[in-house]
Design a protein around this motif. Structure first.
Motif, mmCIF file in Angstrom:
data_model
loop_
_atom_site.group_PDB
_atom_site.id
_atom_site.type_symbol
_atom_site.label_atom_id
_atom_site.label_comp_id
_atom_site.label_asym_id
_atom_site.label_seq_id
_atom_site.Cartn_x
_atom_site.Cartn_y
_atom_site.Cartn_z
ATOM 1 N N SER A 114 108.780 88.858 -55.817
ATOM 2 C CA SER A 114 109.811 88.930 -56.866
ATOM 3 C C SER A 114 109.348 88.225 -58.135
ATOM 4 N N LEU A 115 108.300 88.751 -58.732
ATOM 5 C CA LEU A 115 107.716 88.124 -59.920
ATOM 6 C C LEU A 115 108.510 88.399 -61.191
ATOM 7 N N ASP A 116 109.567 89.177 -61.074
ATOM 8 C CA ASP A 116 110.479 89.363 -62.201
ATOM 9 C C ASP A 116 111.412 88.170 -62.370
ATOM 10 N N TRP A 117 111.409 87.254 -61.423
ATOM 11 C CA TRP A 117 112.340 86.122 -61.400
ATOM 12 C C TRP A 117 112.314 85.335 -62.715
ATOM 13 N N ASP A 118 113.501 85.038 -63.223
ATOM 14 C CA ASP A 118 113.670 84.199 -64.415
ATOM 15 C C ASP A 118 112.833 84.717 -65.585
ATOM 16 N N ASN A 119 113.041 86.009 -65.878
ATOM 17 C CA ASN A 119 112.355 86.622 -67.015
ATOM 18 C C ASN A 119 110.840 86.461 -66.914
ATOM 19 N N GLN A 120 110.330 86.640 -65.701
ATOM 20 C CA GLN A 120 108.876 86.599 -65.421
ATOM 21 C C GLN A 120 108.259 85.228 -65.738
ATOM 22 N N LYS A 121 109.005 84.189 -65.498
ATOM 23 C CA LYS A 121 108.518 82.849 -65.853
ATOM 24 C C LYS A 121 107.226 82.499 -65.119
ATOM 25 N N LEU A 122 107.189 82.716 -63.814
ATOM 26 C CA LEU A 122 105.982 82.377 -63.060
ATOM 27 C C LEU A 122 104.829 83.304 -63.437
#
Length: 417
Positions: A189-197
């Motif tokens: 889920s790399l979309d998490w938090d507007n792709q923060k990670l």
């Protein structure tokens, strides 16, 4: 002999082991538990955390052999997937390993997400988020030391995570790379938090050294867009909607990581066109583990199988295999598992090549001196040569190690011959 037969067949040996089963009839079954469910109280999380442990098929508590470890997030829901892959591929493709499955059912989103958010996909996020660093501390400071203290582990570790756990897995690689050598991020889920990670990962992959680390990433592409069937892998990166952000984030990360050769990261990724988010863990674990341990796969099996190969040639092959394993693991590692040594020994007995058989059986004992079955196999060799005195000596050694009455019975049978 079922285990030996299974291992040998995977590398293409052509001898059928009907007579071997009769010869090696005294490999005893395990008398100790190899699958354990355990619980550890975490001072970091302030709660109990459940996990399971699966020990290798050849595990013996009296042996000095140590094993690499696989840690699986969402361990109870994905347990059967990992076991299916491991049980079918250990030997030629994978080493014997200890498998650990960590439960995330207490508060999964909290444990596995890497930052706090208030909104997710246009809706209010009413769950606690951003607890990945705490969960990492639990794994590093509490779980791994507990496992290492209780079981015969080595520092060579693999981490597997799916979805939010895939996000967590990438975060472990990017920000805590000292803990694991290998990583499998399944539909993360790399979309998490507007792709923060994702953004952080790009910066670190540009500037930091990930030599010795390996990553496998998967994307389930059966449903790239929730309602638009016109979205495909060919045009998805042209879309900018929220509906494709999940897949676009994985593609963006994977292609970028692959391009950063200077980082030293050994990375591969694959699109699973026929899989959904819920079905992709099984094929990803299979492909991912084979990729991560590609270097482990046995070299030159044809030469081991060829009756024209000399003992000297085989010894050199074993020395080279040991060098490969020891270099990758970072510590001394035998060139074969015990089952393969025995399998090749029995094969050469069947082929009428006792010198080769002796070499494999003897080398097995050299690398696994605390295994009763290794001495029992050597006893089979001596019995086949009509040397009952030495056969008895080997079975006595097996009995001293294991205390199993089956060996005691065999000693009496050999004395009668």
């Amino acid at each position: 002999m079922n285990t030996i037969l299974k291992i040998v067949l995977t590398i293409g040996l052509f001898i059928v082991f009907q007579e071997i089963s009769a010869q090696s009839k005294l490999i005893p079954s395990s008398e100790f538990e190899t699958e354990i469910i355990d619980t550890l109280y975490s001072e970091t999380l302030k709660e109990y955390r459940e996990f399971w442990v699966k020990l290798p098929e050849n595990y013996n508590p009296n042996s000095s052999v140590k094993y690499p470890v696989v840690y699986l997030l969402d361990g109870f829901s994905l347990k059967e997937n990992l076991e299916e892959v491991y049980d079918n591929y250990w030997g030629h493709y994978l080493p014997h390993m200890i498998l650990i499955g960590i439960s995330n059912k207490t508060d999964r989103i909290r444990d596995l997400t890497t930052s706090q958010i208030k909104m997710r996909r246009g809706q209010a996020m009413d769950k606690e988020t951003g607890g990945a660093e705490n969960f990492t501390q639990f794994i590093e400071k509490e779980l791994i030391p507990y496992i290492d203290n209780k079981y015969p582990t080595t520092p060579y570790r693999t981490l597997i995570g799916h979805s939010y756990a895939g996000l967590f897995t990438v975060n472990m690689l990017i920000n805590h790379k000292h803990l694991f050598q290998n990583y499998i991020a399944i539909d993360p889920s790399l979309d998490w938090d507007n792709q923060k990670l994702l953004k952080e990962a790009k910066e670190k992959l540009r500037s930091e050294n990930y030599e010795g680390k390996s990553l496998y990433v998967s994307l389930a592409a059966e449903q790239l867009h929730m309602w638009d069937e016109e979205i495909t892998m060919e045009n998805i990166m042209d879309d900018s909607s929220e509906f494709t952000l999940f897949a676009r984030s994985i593609i963006d990360f994977s292609t970028f990581a692959t391009s950063q050769k200077q980082s030293g990261l050994n990375v591969s990724w694959k699109v699973y066109n026929e899989d959904l988010h819920g079905t992709v863990p099984l094929p990803t674990m299979r492909d991912g583990l084979i990729f991560l341990f590609k270097w482990y796969q046995f070299k030159s099996p044809q030469k081991y199988n060829n009756p024209e190969s000399t003992v000297e040639e085989l010894v050199k092959l074993l020395e080279k295999q040991e060098e490969i394993y020891s270099t990758h693991f970072g510590y001394p590692f035998p060139p074969m598992i015990e089952e393969l040594f025995s399998g090749y020994g029995y094969m050469n007995l069947q082929m009428g090549q006792p010198e080769k058989a002796f070499m494999f059986f003897k080398t097995n004992i050299d690398y696994y001196p605390n295994r009763a079955s290794a001495y029992n196999s050597m006893a089979d060799y001596y019995e086949a040569q009509g040397d009952f005195t030495n056969a008895i000596k080997q079975v006595k050694k097996a009995f001293e190690i294991s205390g199993d009455d089956l060996y005691k019975k065999r000693i009496e049978e050999l004395k009668g011959k």
